[in-house]
Structures are given as structure tokens and as C-alpha cells.
Design a protein around this motif. Sequence first.
Motif, PDB file in Angstrom:
ATOM      1  N   HIS A 161       0.879  -1.185   0.000  1.00 12.21           N
ATOM      2  CA  HIS A 161       0.000   0.000   0.000  1.00 12.21           C
ATOM      3  C   HIS A 161       0.913   1.231   0.000  1.00 12.21           C
ATOM      4  O   HIS A 161       1.634   1.462  -0.958  1.00 12.21           O
ATOM      5  N   ARG A 190       8.030  -8.813  -7.437  1.00 11.48           N
ATOM      6  CA  ARG A 190       7.046  -8.027  -8.195  1.00 11.48           C
ATOM      7  C   ARG A 190       7.683  -6.769  -8.736  1.00 11.48           C
ATOM      8  O   ARG A 190       8.681  -6.290  -8.196  1.00 11.48           O
ATOM      9  N   LEU A 191       7.109  -6.256  -9.780  1.00 13.88           N
ATOM     10  CA  LEU A 191       7.536  -4.959 -10.277  1.00 13.88           C
ATOM     11  C   LEU A 191       6.788  -3.928  -9.439  1.00 13.88           C
ATOM     12  O   LEU A 191       5.599  -3.655  -9.656  1.00 13.88           O
ATOM     13  N   GLY A 210       5.302  -0.648  -7.790  1.00 13.70           N
ATOM     14  CA  GLY A 210       4.813   0.555  -8.461  1.00 13.70           C
ATOM     15  C   GLY A 210       4.010   0.228  -9.709  1.00 13.70           C
ATOM     16  O   GLY A 210       3.628   1.123 -10.457  1.00 13.70           O
ATOM     17  N   PHE A 211       3.789  -1.060  -9.933  1.00 13.32           N
ATOM     18  CA  PHE A 211       2.962  -1.502 -11.051  1.00 13.32           C
ATOM     19  C   PHE A 211       1.775  -2.298 -10.533  1.00 13.32           C
ATOM     20  O   PHE A 211       1.894  -3.013  -9.538  1.00 13.32           O
ATOM     21  N   ARG A 229      -5.390  -2.905  -7.710  1.00 10.38           N
ATOM     22  CA  ARG A 229      -6.632  -3.668  -7.584  1.00 10.38           C
ATOM     23  C   ARG A 229      -7.746  -3.070  -8.447  1.00 10.38           C
ATOM     24  O   ARG A 229      -8.553  -3.792  -9.028  1.00 10.38           O
ATOM     25  N   TYR A 281       3.314 -10.431 -20.523  1.00  7.49           N
ATOM     26  CA  TYR A 281       2.965 -10.748 -19.133  1.00  7.49           C
ATOM     27  C   TYR A 281       2.186  -9.590 -18.487  1.00  7.49           C
ATOM     28  O   TYR A 281       1.143  -9.779 -17.875  1.00  7.49           O
ATOM     29  N   ARG A 288      -2.123  -9.000 -17.968  1.00  8.31           N
ATOM     30  CA  ARG A 288      -2.642  -8.807 -16.606  1.00  8.31           C
ATOM     31  C   ARG A 288      -3.065  -7.356 -16.348  1.00  8.31           C
ATOM     32  O   ARG A 288      -3.401  -6.997 -15.227  1.00  8.31           O
ATOM     33  N   ASN A 298       1.452   2.646 -11.269  1.00 11.81           N
ATOM     34  CA  ASN A 298       0.498   3.257 -10.332  1.00 11.81           C
ATOM     35  C   ASN A 298       1.140   4.506  -9.718  1.00 11.81           C
ATOM     36  O   ASN A 298       2.265   4.879 -10.053  1.00 11.81           O
TER      37      ASN A 298
HETATM   38  N1  CMC Z   1       4.465  -7.223 -10.643  1.00 10.62           N
HETATM   39  C1  CMC Z   1       4.322  -8.418 -11.232  1.00 10.62           C
HETATM   40  N2  CMC Z   1       3.181  -9.116 -11.292  1.00 10.62           N
HETATM   41  C2  CMC Z   1       2.112  -8.548 -10.705  1.00 10.62           C
HETATM   42  C3  CMC Z   1       2.167  -7.289 -10.071  1.00 10.62           C
HETATM   43  C4  CMC Z   1       3.407  -6.616 -10.069  1.00 10.62           C
HETATM   44  N3  CMC Z   1       3.525  -5.430  -9.497  1.00 10.62           N
HETATM   45  N4  CMC Z   1       0.944  -6.976  -9.579  1.00 10.62           N
HETATM   46  C5  CMC Z   1       0.151  -7.994  -9.894  1.00 10.62           C
HETATM   47  N5  CMC Z   1       0.860  -8.944 -10.576  1.00 10.62           N
HETATM   48  C6  CMC Z   1       0.343 -10.193 -11.148  1.00 10.62           C
HETATM   49  C7  CMC Z   1       0.107 -11.229 -10.057  1.00 10.62           C
HETATM   50  O1  CMC Z   1       1.237 -12.031  -9.878  1.00 10.62           O
HETATM   51  C8  CMC Z   1      -1.064 -11.988 -10.627  1.00 10.62           C
HETATM   52  O2  CMC Z   1      -0.570 -12.843 -11.633  1.00 10.62           O
HETATM   53  P1  CMC Z   1      -1.240 -14.320 -11.835  1.00 10.62           P
HETATM   54  O3  CMC Z   1      -2.647 -14.033 -12.270  1.00 10.62           O
HETATM   55  O4  CMC Z   1      -0.398 -14.978 -12.845  1.00 10.62           O
HETATM   56  O5  CMC Z   1      -1.180 -14.968 -10.490  1.00 10.62           O
HETATM   57  C9  CMC Z   1      -1.901 -10.901 -11.323  1.00 10.62           C
HETATM   58  O6  CMC Z   1      -0.949  -9.895 -11.682  1.00 10.62           O
HETATM   59  C10 CMC Z   1      -2.968 -10.287 -10.442  1.00 10.62           C
HETATM   60  O7  CMC Z   1      -2.343  -9.842  -9.237  1.00 10.62           O
HETATM   61  P2  CMC Z   1      -3.036  -9.781  -7.822  1.00 10.62           P
HETATM   62  O8  CMC Z   1      -1.975  -9.856  -6.780  1.00 10.62           O
HETATM   63  O9  CMC Z   1      -4.137 -10.779  -7.782  1.00 10.62           O
HETATM   64  O10 CMC Z   1      -3.672  -8.334  -7.859  1.00 10.62           O
HETATM   65  P3  CMC Z   1      -4.215  -7.546  -6.625  1.00 10.62           P
HETATM   66  O11 CMC Z   1      -5.312  -6.706  -7.113  1.00 10.62           O
HETATM   67  O12 CMC Z   1      -4.485  -8.448  -5.477  1.00 10.62           O
HETATM   68  O13 CMC Z   1      -2.962  -6.660  -6.192  1.00 10.62           O
HETATM   69  C11 CMC Z   1      -1.472  -4.895  -5.918  1.00 10.62           C
HETATM   70  C12 CMC Z   1      -2.856  -5.287  -6.404  1.00 10.62           C
HETATM   71  C13 CMC Z   1      -1.333  -3.358  -5.998  1.00 10.62           C
HETATM   72  C14 CMC Z   1      -1.283  -5.300  -4.454  1.00 10.62           C
HETATM   73  C15 CMC Z   1      -0.416  -5.571  -6.797  1.00 10.62           C
HETATM   74  O14 CMC Z   1      -0.569  -5.175  -8.149  1.00 10.62           O
HETATM   75  C16 CMC Z   1       1.004  -5.327  -6.323  1.00 10.62           C
HETATM   76  O15 CMC Z   1       1.512  -6.055  -5.467  1.00 10.62           O
HETATM   77  N6  CMC Z   1       1.714  -4.281  -6.879  1.00 10.62           N
HETATM   78  C17 CMC Z   1       3.011  -3.923  -6.420  1.00 10.62           C
HETATM   79  C18 CMC Z   1       2.904  -3.088  -5.150  1.00 10.62           C
HETATM   80  C19 CMC Z   1       2.431  -1.683  -5.449  1.00 10.62           C
HETATM   81  O16 CMC Z   1       2.891  -1.028  -6.363  1.00 10.62           O
HETATM   82  N7  CMC Z   1       1.482  -1.208  -4.618  1.00 10.62           N
HETATM   83  C20 CMC Z   1       0.961   0.159  -4.715  1.00 10.62           C
HETATM   84  C21 CMC Z   1      -0.482   0.178  -5.043  1.00 10.62           C
HETATM   85  S1  CMC Z   1      -1.066   1.799  -5.518  1.00 10.62           S
HETATM   86  C22 CMC Z   1      -0.951   2.788  -4.115  1.00 10.62           C
HETATM   87  C23 CMC Z   1      -1.684   2.322  -2.935  1.00 10.62           C
HETATM   88  O17 CMC Z   1      -2.847   1.883  -3.027  1.00 10.62           O
HETATM   89  O18 CMC Z   1      -1.136   2.407  -1.857  1.00 10.62           O
END
Ligand code: CMC
Length: 429
Positions: A268, A301-302, A304-305, A308, A352, A356, A361
Motif C-alpha cells: 500500500h 514483483r515490479l 509501483g505496477f 486492484r 505478461y 494482466r 500506479n
Molecule cells: N508485478 C508483477 N506481477 C504482478 C504485479 C506486479 N507489481 N501486480 C500484480 N501482478 C500479477 C500477479 O502475480 C497476478 O498474476 P497471476 O494471475 O499470474 O497470479 C496478477 O498480476 C494479479 O495480481 P493480484 O496480486 O491478484 O492483484 P491484486 O489486485 O491483489 O494486487 C497490488 C494489487 C497493488 C497489491 C499488486 O498489483 C502489487 O503487489 N503491486 C506492487 C505493489 C504496489 O505497487 N502497490 C501500490 C499500489 S497503488 C498505491 C496504494 O494503493 O497504496
Amino acid sequence: MPHETLTITDNRTGKTYEVPISHGTIHSTDLRQIKVSDTDFGMMTYDPAFMNTASCKSTITYIDGDVGILRYRGYPIEQLAEHSSYLEVAYLLLYGELPTAPQLASWEAEVQKHTFVHENVKKIMEAFRYDAHPMGMFISTVAALSTFYPEASRIFDPEVRNKQVLRLIGKVPTIAAFSYRHIKGMPYIYPNNDLSFIQNFLNMMYSIGSPRYEVPAIFEKALNILFILHADHEQNCSTSAMRNVGSSQVDPYSATAAAAAALYGPLHGGANEAVLKMLDQIGSLSKVPDFIEKVKKGEGRLMGFGHRVYKNYDPRAKVIKKLAYDVFAVTGTNPKLEIALELERIALEDEYFVKRKLYPNVDFYSGLIYQAMGFPMEFFPVLFAIPRTSGWISHWQEMLLDPDQKIARPRQIYLGSDARDFVPMAKRR
Ligand code: CMC
């Protein structure tokens, strides 16, 4: 004329039910009538992480994640970032309308009256270890404010509630700046209410006596925009925490501390810190393709990418990327920028990430700007918490005044042992 209802057939019993649809949703308790027997508790939905559950009705912030739209009270984020000040936006979030000139002047003056903290708050902060994480200090100190303002527990008294709103918005920059000075081993600087909200914050951060600290105009502009962009984001993890904890009718300082704790996590508000660590770890442009391959293999994970809600470019990231160039024009480029741009270029073309719908972000570029402005990495979540405080308390108030709301209390699917007799110690294996 189509019916605004949903017909459900339970194939276990052959019975059919009709439940009303309102705003594209059904009420989950309407499912409770679906039972296989009289003793059956009734149907529930299973929704870990609230992937598809609306927990409230809100009039504060609108997001359309598929197209990348973000609006506060109907106003597009891009227009607010271009034309308003953070305190103007905080007013909009809290009271629903943009302030007139006299309303804004009196709001700014009211907030400024509350920038000072009790001397004992300062002493609490002084007691932290020299290397305490500033977000840990921020969370604990905001929680401690409830002990200084016990009347804050009268949450249904509008006047008392508004006083705490002013105190929270006015004091969080002071607490944040004190946490920074603490880790730097520098004396805390008291608020200077002759300065604007942002200037005062930067002065408390960076002033070192003589010569007098002059806030660089680009820093004030950048922070104002960053604060606006971070002020609210509807039902994110920390705002949901604020609503959940607040639903127990605890005082707003305790609920804000809980929200700030949720913000601290790397998925977050800690993500911008994680982005910079990732860029440091990659180290050079030539290592970018290797890093992307590792991410695709699931080895990290990448940061900043992905988001939800946004399945498109985060509109805040667009504004921040442009702002980064304005800041770097004055401070000099952050050498990590070219690594970030290359990561973005590859990720936006790579199957990839495309499949997805992973786009940059808000956190992808914000850390680079913060670093160029001299903020240490561990301070980034605190910079997020300052403006998000206005969003948290807007949602807290909305929740308190919403007759649909009660104490938050989800259900569970129990999959543990059936009833069994206690086993004495000597007989346990
Ligand atoms: N890098 C690589 N793969 C990713 C990433 C990423 N940053 N984010 C999601 N994925 C993949 C994930 O592995 C999954 O793949 P598969 O379907 O093959 O299993 C698919 O994309 C869906 O991911 P998810 O984890 O189910 O998605 P989510 O909605 O639960 O997670 C998230 C959202 C923001 C937690 C996640 O994208 C993430 O961990 N991002 C990196 C951390 C980040 O930048 N967070 C800041 C969010 S914006 C500011 C805020 O709200 O605070």
C-alpha cells in the motif's frame, strides 16, 4: 420495462428466489433466505480481500479503473491538481463542495490554529530510538493524540467532531516533520503559521536556523500536487481500516492510527519506498531485462505496477510523471529515472504485464520526486499519510452519519475441527 431484480434458483432444493437489485448490487443479507433446511444459517458470499463487495455507499471519490478516471466529489483529479491547493481539496473532500474565497481563508486559518502539538507529544516523540522508522513514530504519535483530547470520544457531537478534524489535518504535518528531525538527530522546529500549509511543513523539515530556509517554489508546487493526488482513493486498504476501526465508535485519533498502520505496508503506502529499493537493486539499465524476466517467473514483483482497481494507466501516475520532469529541471535528474523509464517501456509492451493489465500506479514515479526533494526513503509513507488523513476522516464522518452502517463484522467459513473433548497434557502426542 425490465425488472430491477435478480432471480436465483438453488439447485440443491429447486427453490427460486427473487432479490432486488439496487445500484447494480444485491444486498448480501437477501441471500440469507436461501436455505436447505430450517436450521441452515442461510447463504453467504465468500469474498476474501473484498474483491467484489461494496461495503458502503459513498459520495466522496469516484474511480473508473478500466478507463483510468479518478474524481473527488465529481471533479477530475487532473483539474484539481492543476488549479487547487491541498487544503482546498481537503475542504472539498470533507464538506462536499469547493470553498468560496472567504470559506477557504477561514478554513486555512482554522487549520493553522491547530498546527502546534502539546509539549508532551514532543516528549513522546523524543523517547523513540534514534533510528526509529518515521512511520512507526507517526502511527504511535497519532494514536497518542487521543490521550490529549479525551473529548474526541464524543464522535456524534458535530462541533467536537469538527474540532478533531481540524486538529488532525493541522497536526499531522508537525508530527511528520518531528519524526524526520528525530531520525536526523536535529532539533524539532515549531510550526510557523505565517507560512502556507506546505511551506510550514517544509520549513519544519528543513530549516536549520541561519540563513533562513527559503522554500524552493518548485518544492511547494510539487508537494501541493502530490498531496492532492494522495488525498483520497475511495475504499483502499487504509480507508477501509479507518471505516472498520471507526465503526466500533472509537475516537478518530485511534482510527486514524489504525489507518496509518494499514498504509505502512509495502503493498500500500510503502510501495514507493519499495520502488526505490527495487531501482537501487536493479542498479543499471543493462540489468532491466533480467529483472523483468525474474518478475515474470514469479521471483518478486515490479513495485509501483499493478492496482486492484486500475486496469489502465493510473491517472495520478500520469500527473506525477510530468511533474517529475519539472522537479528534475531544478534539482537535476534522479539517475534512477532512466531505469524506471526503461522498466515502464518494457512492461507496457510485454505480454505478461499487458495480459494482466499491469500499468504504473501512483507510487512508480512519486518516490523519485521525493528523493530529488531530499526526503529519505523511509519517510515516503509518512508523506502519503499527511494528505490521506483528509480522505480518512472524510470517510470516517460519512460512515458515522450513514444509517446503513453498523460495527463492521464479517462472517467466516469455519473449516476447523468439530467439537472434541479436552485432552490432558499427559495424554497428548
Ligand atoms: N508485478 C508483477 N506481477 C504482478 C504485479 C506486479 N507489481 N501486480 C500484480 N501482478 C500479477 C500477479 O502475480 C497476478 O498474476 P497471476 O494471475 O499470474 O497470479 C496478477 O498480476 C494479479 O495480481 P493480484 O496480486 O491478484 O492483484 P491484486 O489486485 O491483489 O494486487 C497490488 C494489487 C497493488 C497489491 C499488486 O498489483 C502489487 O503487489 N503491486 C506492487 C505493489 C504496489 O505497487 N502497490 C501500490 C499500489 S497503488 C498505491 C496504494 O494503493 O497504496
